[in-house]
Design a protein around this motif. Structure first.
Motif, PDB file in Angstrom:
ATOM      1  N   TRP A   1      -6.889  17.155 -11.285  1.00  0.00           N
ATOM      2  CA  TRP A   1      -6.514  16.141 -10.306  1.00  0.00           C
ATOM      3  C   TRP A   1      -6.804  14.736 -10.827  1.00  0.00           C
ATOM      4  N   PHE A   2      -7.978  14.544 -11.359  1.00  0.00           N
ATOM      5  CA  PHE A   2      -8.339  13.201 -11.839  1.00  0.00           C
ATOM      6  C   PHE A   2      -7.516  12.820 -13.063  1.00  0.00           C
ATOM      7  N   LYS A   3      -7.266  13.778 -13.934  1.00  0.00           N
ATOM      8  CA  LYS A   3      -6.483  13.474 -15.145  1.00  0.00           C
ATOM      9  C   LYS A   3      -5.066  13.068 -14.761  1.00  0.00           C
TER      10      LYS A   3
ATOM     11  N   THR B   1      -2.706   7.986   2.155  1.00  0.00           N
ATOM     12  CA  THR B   1      -3.450   7.832   3.409  1.00  0.00           C
ATOM     13  C   THR B   1      -2.962   6.582   4.140  1.00  0.00           C
TER      14      THR B   1
ATOM     15  N   TRP C   1       0.837  -1.210   0.000  1.00  0.00           N
ATOM     16  CA  TRP C   1       0.000   0.000   0.000  1.00  0.00           C
ATOM     17  C   TRP C   1       0.866   1.252   0.000  1.00  0.00           C
TER      18      TRP C   1
ATOM     19  N   GLN D   1       1.081   3.716  -3.237  1.00  0.00           N
ATOM     20  CA  GLN D   1       0.474   5.034  -3.077  1.00  0.00           C
ATOM     21  C   GLN D   1       1.539   6.138  -3.169  1.00  0.00           C
TER      22      GLN D   1
ATOM     23  N   GLN E   1      -1.496   6.257 -12.535  1.00  0.00           N
ATOM     24  CA  GLN E   1      -1.827   4.975 -11.917  1.00  0.00           C
ATOM     25  C   GLN E   1      -0.810   3.889 -12.281  1.00  0.00           C
TER      26      GLN E   1
ATOM     27  N   TYR F   1      -1.644  14.217  -4.588  1.00  0.00           N
ATOM     28  CA  TYR F   1      -2.336  12.961  -4.286  1.00  0.00           C
ATOM     29  C   TYR F   1      -1.823  12.513  -2.930  1.00  0.00           C
TER      30      TYR F   1
ATOM     31  N   LEU G   1      -7.548  15.529  -3.219  1.00  0.00           N
ATOM     32  CA  LEU G   1      -8.726  15.924  -3.982  1.00  0.00           C
ATOM     33  C   LEU G   1      -9.551  16.931  -3.183  1.00  0.00           C
TER      34      LEU G   1
ATOM     35  N   THR H   1      -3.963  11.892 -11.849  1.00  0.00           N
ATOM     36  CA  THR H   1      -3.881  10.620 -11.121  1.00  0.00           C
ATOM     37  C   THR H   1      -4.217   9.441 -12.029  1.00  0.00           C
ATOM     38  N   GLU H   2      -5.035   9.682 -13.041  1.00  0.00           N
ATOM     39  CA  GLU H   2      -5.287   8.625 -14.019  1.00  0.00           C
ATOM     40  C   GLU H   2      -3.985   8.304 -14.755  1.00  0.00           C
TER      41      GLU H   2
ATOM     42  N   GLY I   1     -14.039   8.563  -3.467  1.00  0.00           N
ATOM     43  CA  GLY I   1     -13.261   9.676  -2.938  1.00  0.00           C
ATOM     44  C   GLY I   1     -11.965   9.910  -3.689  1.00  0.00           C
TER      45      GLY I   1
ATOM     46  N   ARG J   1     -11.009   2.578  -8.310  1.00  0.00           N
ATOM     47  CA  ARG J   1     -10.828   3.890  -7.705  1.00  0.00           C
ATOM     48  C   ARG J   1     -12.056   4.146  -6.844  1.00  0.00           C
TER      49      ARG J   1
ATOM     50  N   TYR K   1     -12.914   8.905 -16.530  1.00  0.00           N
ATOM     51  CA  TYR K   1     -11.564   8.565 -16.080  1.00  0.00           C
ATOM     52  C   TYR K   1     -11.456   7.055 -15.888  1.00  0.00           C
TER      53      TYR K   1
ATOM     54  N   ASP L   1     -10.792  18.358 -12.280  1.00  0.00           N
ATOM     55  CA  ASP L   1     -10.507  17.656 -13.533  1.00  0.00           C
ATOM     56  C   ASP L   1      -9.004  17.425 -13.684  1.00  0.00           C
TER      57      ASP L   1
ATOM     58  N   PRO M   1     -13.517   7.953   2.542  1.00  0.00           N
ATOM     59  CA  PRO M   1     -13.170   9.367   2.674  1.00  0.00           C
ATOM     60  C   PRO M   1     -12.633   9.922   1.354  1.00  0.00           C
ATOM     61  N   VAL M   2     -12.843  11.196   1.132  1.00  0.00           N
ATOM     62  CA  VAL M   2     -12.274  11.832  -0.044  1.00  0.00           C
ATOM     63  C   VAL M   2     -10.768  11.935   0.153  1.00  0.00           C
ATOM     64  N   ASN M   3     -10.015  11.594  -0.874  1.00  0.00           N
ATOM     65  CA  ASN M   3      -8.557  11.722  -0.771  1.00  0.00           C
ATOM     66  C   ASN M   3      -8.231  13.167  -0.408  1.00  0.00           C
TER      67      ASN M   3
END
Lengths: 303, 179
Positions: free
Chosen positions: A143-145, A84, A63, A67, A151, A81, A130, A147-148, B163, B160, B102, A141, A125-127
């Motif tokens: 942030w998601f782009k 946690t 983990w 991460q 990955q 990112y 984020l 982290t995508e 969150g 994913r 995504y 957007d 929980p929300v990261n």
């Protein structure tokens, strides 16, 4: 012949060993063949699959490593990112290589109700990374782009859940156990199926029994924290899990002594023929404890 | 590519795979044929959501990717892939994304076990943690016995969370559903 039971609240396993030799012990004079087989089996299983503590350490190491790699990549893209803390998500129910009937431990439950109830109560929980974007859609957007795209960086850490060489040796061990059972208890699978049917459970294998248990539980999303025990059908599902675990053990336990007794030769041969590989994998599991501690000490974790 | 909402199609570059597999069954003599790559897209859920898979049982490698487009909050798209290993159990593999537009991918993953065939390949779209109760398209096998509530000890999963955190569930021992 281990009976493993779980408390209601905790994900840590409470292991009750009943009447079986402990791993690493030497056999006293006069020990039965079944006890000898059990002792060799336990020694091999501990080296090959680790202890519960070592397995959790490996999950934690995996983990943190995965991460952290994603987080480092995200930083290069101007995005935060957060790593946690590791939290155990699945109860450790002991080891059942290949779910081979004669060798799998007996259990009071399969940890399914415990897992779902615990994860539902936690929610998702929300990261924190984020969360920092607030209501800014463009920042979200981005942030998601990012982290995508990042990955892929996390995939290398996934292999750390087991030591090097474990998978190949696991395959050989399962093949050995299957062969032992086929010779020593050739009707066990058919008898298990008939016995489970008599208990009102249509299952031809331990894997099937587990899947039936999972399928009984009502769907629970973890997106928002909730009390899963309030879901319609929960009580019946939890009762079925206990019933299935009891029936599973009742339908095979009377064959375990003869199989363990018959297994002494083959298990001894496996242990000897694979001594170097077993030692290497065992050392790998032992190292997970220190490796996880090092990762914890060197990874920035956001709570 | 513009697809109607009700259109569920799959597209796979599997023609070579079919021919080569058939030849192997007939036991052709001469040099062994290379195991072909089996790959394709499965369109499931709102247009143009898709799952992508790529696998080769000669090299024991696979990729599963879920790419939802225009999906609703609380809904997820799964791309499932299940190897055949003969008589015994082997945990299914799945990539899931619950975030519209995504993707979530397994990346190229190599098994440490010698896998021998393809058992199930399909995509499902439905409620988070209960996707197989939604709508599914399977081009090999079916959704029967798949467990959509992650993590569990019977499935190796990449997903994913709502969150945003990228998750991986090893499924424990691949040859065991119970551990």
């Amino acid at each position: 012949m281990k009976i493993i039971g779980f408390g209601v609240a905790a994900l840590t396993a409470g292991v009750l060993l009943t009447g079986c030799a402990q791993p690493g012990t030497t056999m006293e004079a006069g020990a039965s063949a079944a006890e000898e087989g059990d002792a060799i089996y336990n020694r091999t299983v501990t080296k090959l699959y680790g202890t519960a503590e070592q397995r959790q350490a490996a999950e934690q190491l995996s983990w943190l490593t995965s991460q952290a790699a994603v987080a480092a990549c995200a930083t290069t893209k101007g995005v935060d990112y957060a790593v946690t803390p590791y939290v155990q998500m699945v109860p450790d129910t002991g080891t059942a290589p290949g779910d081979v009937l004669a060798f799998a431990p007996g259990r009071t439950d399969f940890g399914v109700a415990t897992r779902i109830k615990t994860l539902a109560a936690r929610g998702e929980p929300v990261n924190p990374g984020l969360a920092k974007t607030g209501d800014d859609q463009a920042a979200q957007d981005k942030w998601f782009k990012a982290t995508e795209e990042c990955q892929e960086a996390g995939h290398a850490g996934e292999a750390l859940t087991t030591p090097k060489g474990q998978g190949e040796l696991d395959a050989k061990f399962v093949a050995t156990l299957t062969e032992i059972q086929d010779k020593a208890a050739p009707t066990l699978a058919a008898d298990y199926k008939a016995c489970m049917a008599a208990a009102g459970i249509e299952s031809g294998s331990l894997s099937d029994t587990y899947r039936l248990v999972e399928g009984k539980f009502p769907p629970v999303s973890y997106e928002t924290a909730s009390d899963a025990t309030k879901a319609e059908g929960w009580a019946a599902a939890a009762a079925f899990e206990t019933k299935a675990a009891d029936a599973d053990w009742a339908c095979r336990k009377d064959r375990t002594d003869q199989v363990f007794a018959a297994a002494v030769g083959a298990l001894t041969a496996f242990e000897q023929d694979n001594a170097a590989a077993l030692a290497e994998v065992g050392a790998g599991w032992s190292a997970k404890l220190n490796d996880a501690q090092k990762a914890l000490a060197t990874t920035e974790v956001v709570k | 590519m513009n697809l109607s909402l009700s259109a569920r199609r799959w597209f796979a570059t599997a023609a070579t795979a079919v021919l080569a597999t058939a030849a192997a069954i007939l036991g052709t003599s001469g040099p062994a044929l290379a195991v072909p790559t089996y790959q394709g897209y499965i369109y499931e859920g709102p247009s143009v959501s898709y799952g992508f898979f790529q696998a080769n049982y000669g090299t024991d490698t696979f990729t599963a990717l879920s790419n939802p487009v225009g999906t609703t909050t609380g809904k997820c798209l799964d791309q499932w892939f299940d190897w055949g290993v003969g008589a015994n159990h082997f945990d299914a593999r799945v990539a899931r994304s619950c975030k519209s537009n995504y993707n979530r991918s397994s990346g190229s993953s190599t098994e440490t076990y010698d896998v021998v065939s393809y058992n199930k390949v399909g995509a499902c779209y439905g409620n988070n943690n209960a996707t197989t109760s939604g709508t599914c398209e399977f081009i090999r096998g079916s959704k029967a016995s798949l467990l959509p509530s992650f993590p569990n000890t019977c499935t190796r999963a990449w997903w994913r969370t709502s969150g945003g955190t990228l998750m991986y569930g090893s499924g424990g021992n691949s040859t065991s559903c119970t551990s």
